[in-house]
Design a protein around this motif. Structure first.
Motif, mmCIF file in Angstrom:
data_model
loop_
_atom_site.group_PDB
_atom_site.id
_atom_site.type_symbol
_atom_site.label_atom_id
_atom_site.label_comp_id
_atom_site.label_asym_id
_atom_site.label_seq_id
_atom_site.Cartn_x
_atom_site.Cartn_y
_atom_site.Cartn_z
ATOM 1 N N CYS A 1 -15.892 9.686 -24.609
ATOM 2 C CA CYS A 1 -15.908 8.473 -25.424
ATOM 3 C C CYS A 1 -15.291 7.293 -24.694
ATOM 4 O O CYS A 1 -15.924 6.258 -24.506
ATOM 5 N N LEU A 2 -14.047 7.423 -24.256
ATOM 6 C CA LEU A 2 -13.358 6.265 -23.707
ATOM 7 C C LEU A 2 -13.918 5.796 -22.368
ATOM 8 O O LEU A 2 -13.726 4.638 -21.990
ATOM 9 N N LEU A 3 -14.618 6.675 -21.669
ATOM 10 C CA LEU A 3 -15.223 6.266 -20.406
ATOM 11 C C LEU A 3 -16.695 5.917 -20.552
ATOM 12 O O LEU A 3 -17.407 5.738 -19.562
ATOM 13 N N ILE B 1 -8.307 2.103 -17.715
ATOM 14 C CA ILE B 1 -8.281 2.329 -19.161
ATOM 15 C C ILE B 1 -6.982 3.018 -19.563
ATOM 16 O O ILE B 1 -6.346 2.646 -20.566
ATOM 17 N N GLU B 2 -6.560 4.008 -18.785
ATOM 18 C CA GLU B 2 -5.305 4.688 -19.117
ATOM 19 C C GLU B 2 -4.129 3.726 -19.040
ATOM 20 O O GLU B 2 -3.241 3.739 -19.913
ATOM 21 N N GLU B 3 -4.088 2.879 -18.051
ATOM 22 C CA GLU B 3 -3.007 1.912 -17.940
ATOM 23 C C GLU B 3 -3.018 0.943 -19.118
ATOM 24 O O GLU B 3 -1.964 0.569 -19.647
ATOM 25 N N TYR B 4 -4.215 0.534 -19.541
ATOM 26 C CA TYR B 4 -4.316 -0.352 -20.702
ATOM 27 C C TYR B 4 -3.759 0.342 -21.947
ATOM 28 O O TYR B 4 -2.989 -0.253 -22.711
ATOM 29 N N LEU B 5 -4.148 1.592 -22.171
ATOM 30 C CA LEU B 5 -3.670 2.339 -23.336
ATOM 31 C C LEU B 5 -2.157 2.506 -23.303
ATOM 32 O O LEU B 5 -1.481 2.349 -24.324
ATOM 33 N N ARG B 6 -1.627 2.833 -22.129
ATOM 34 C CA ARG B 6 -0.178 2.999 -22.003
ATOM 35 C C ARG B 6 0.551 1.706 -22.381
ATOM 36 O O ARG B 6 1.570 1.732 -23.087
ATOM 37 N N SER B 7 0.020 0.593 -21.928
ATOM 38 C CA SER B 7 0.656 -0.690 -22.204
ATOM 39 C C SER B 7 0.502 -1.080 -23.676
ATOM 40 O O SER B 7 1.473 -1.480 -24.328
ATOM 41 N N ALA B 8 -0.724 -0.963 -24.209
ATOM 42 C CA ALA B 8 -0.988 -1.404 -25.587
ATOM 43 C C ALA B 8 -0.212 -0.597 -26.609
ATOM 44 O O ALA B 8 0.250 -1.136 -27.624
ATOM 45 N N PHE B 9 -0.066 0.717 -26.347
ATOM 46 C CA PHE B 9 0.551 1.612 -27.329
ATOM 47 C C PHE B 9 1.929 2.113 -26.903
ATOM 48 O O PHE B 9 2.493 2.982 -27.572
#
Length: 349
Positions: free
Chosen positions: A171-173, A186-194
């Motif tokens: 899904c996420l990719l 994407i993983e870095e974005y998720l880590r930062s956002a959440f």
């Protein structure tokens, strides 16, 4: 029943679904949605879900036709717990167009990501405006945060409330979501956002007829910080067997933040449900965790429905586990969790 948040409440974090809730959102079906040909049946299903939610928590109903909905539910639903928000809608999948809530010492932040119809498969222009509308009109309380530069659906992520996110690569990719970004980005974005400590990527598992590109909430769910319930397929003749076996093996390799194996609870695979020659994505993983109850979908399969209930009772021994017939929901390729979005304490008045 007492509720606690194990993660430091002063630290920004994405709460687990079992964190103390203020209520749940439903986005109601109407004749201008894809439900038109099943409208009576799906309204009955939504009314059953509304009844169980409003008996225990606040219920926010999003609809362009509030008076019509009131007439449908007034006789069976605790209306004192019901709030209405009037706005246009494309469809009913609140899990994917609803606000994703971040908590910190200053209260809730309502993250508004882009919903693009599961990778541009369906129209979502009206649904993509719902979260902003709810925040601007005060239906949801909290700081509004525009995250519309990133495509993300609530059904695609699972949080343990302690800094771990569970999601699926499929899904996420997906190239039709955030195709300009690679996995690391994407993983870095998720880590930062959440404000995450880590992301667990599930690389296997799918359901026939699924429009979401393998949302995690159809396959594997956190039930506590150390417990995951997941769909298990034991029939070697079933088309899902190879992928779900690989998924099960990968789940066995995952470790908690403390380094221990997860307690894995297998949910049964529903018997095949077919409509118009197409297998539908029925799954017992699509359950909703509330403050004192777990609502889970049933599919008119007494043995499987009962087995799923027992697994969920094992996962949530302090909760009432309530089945709701969701055979009509999977006619549009979703189920109970897909049509709901829970909001933590402080978000719904």
């Amino acid at each position: 029943m007492e509720y606690t948040i194990a993660f430091p409440s002063c630290s920004p974090h994405l709460p687990a679904e079992w964190a103390l809730q203020s209520g749940v959102q439903l986005t109601w079906p109407h004749a201008q949605t894809d439900w038109a040909y099943l409208l009576d049946e799906v309204e009955h299903c939504f009314a059953n879900i509304a009844r169980e939610i409003a008996a225990r928590e606040k219920l926010l109903i999003v609809t362009p036709e509030p008076e019509s909905v009131k007439k449908q539910i007034a006789a069976t639903v605790n209306m004192e717990n019901v709030r209405f928000a009037t706005c246009p809608t494309n469809d009913t999948w609140a899990r994917d167009h609803g606000a994703i809530t971040l908590l910190d010492a200053d209260g809730p932040t309502l993250l508004d990501f882009t919903f693009n119809g599961w990778g541009l498969k369906f129209a979502a222009d009206k649904d993509n405006q719902i979260t902003r509308h709810l925040a601007e009109t005060g239906a949801l309380h909290g700081r509004y945060a525009n995250r519309l530069g990133f495509v993300l659906e609530g059904g695609s992520i699972e949080s343990d409330g302690m800094g771990t996110l569970l999601t699926t690569s499929e899904c996420l990719l997906s190239p039709n979501r955030n195709g300009q970004m690679n996995k690391a980005g994407i993983e870095e974005y998720l880590r930062s956002a959440f404000h995450l400590q880590r992301v667990l990527w599930l690389d296997h598992g799918y359901l026939a007829g699924d429009d979401t590109d393998s949302h995690i909430d159809t396959l594997a769910r956190f039930c506590s910080a150390d417990t995951i319930a997941y769909v298990q397929c034991t029939d070697t003749r079933d088309e899902h067997y190879p992928a779900l076996q690989l998924m099960e093996e990968q789940l066995k390799t995952f470790r908690t933040a403390e380094g221990a194996p997860y307690r894995l609870l297998p949910l049964p695979m529903p018997d095949a449900i077919v409509a118009d020659g197409e297998r539908l994505p029925a799954t017992y993983a699509n359950f909703l965790i509330m403050n004192e109850a777990v609502l889970y979908p049933t599919y008119g399969q007494p043995e499987n429905d009962a087995r799923a209930r027992e697994v969920l009772r094992e996962a949530f021994p302090k909760h009432e586990v309530i089945g709701i017939d969701c055979q009509v929901l999977i006619r549009q390729h979703g189920s109970l969790h897909c049509v709901t979005m829970q909001y933590p304490a402080g978000v719904l008045a």
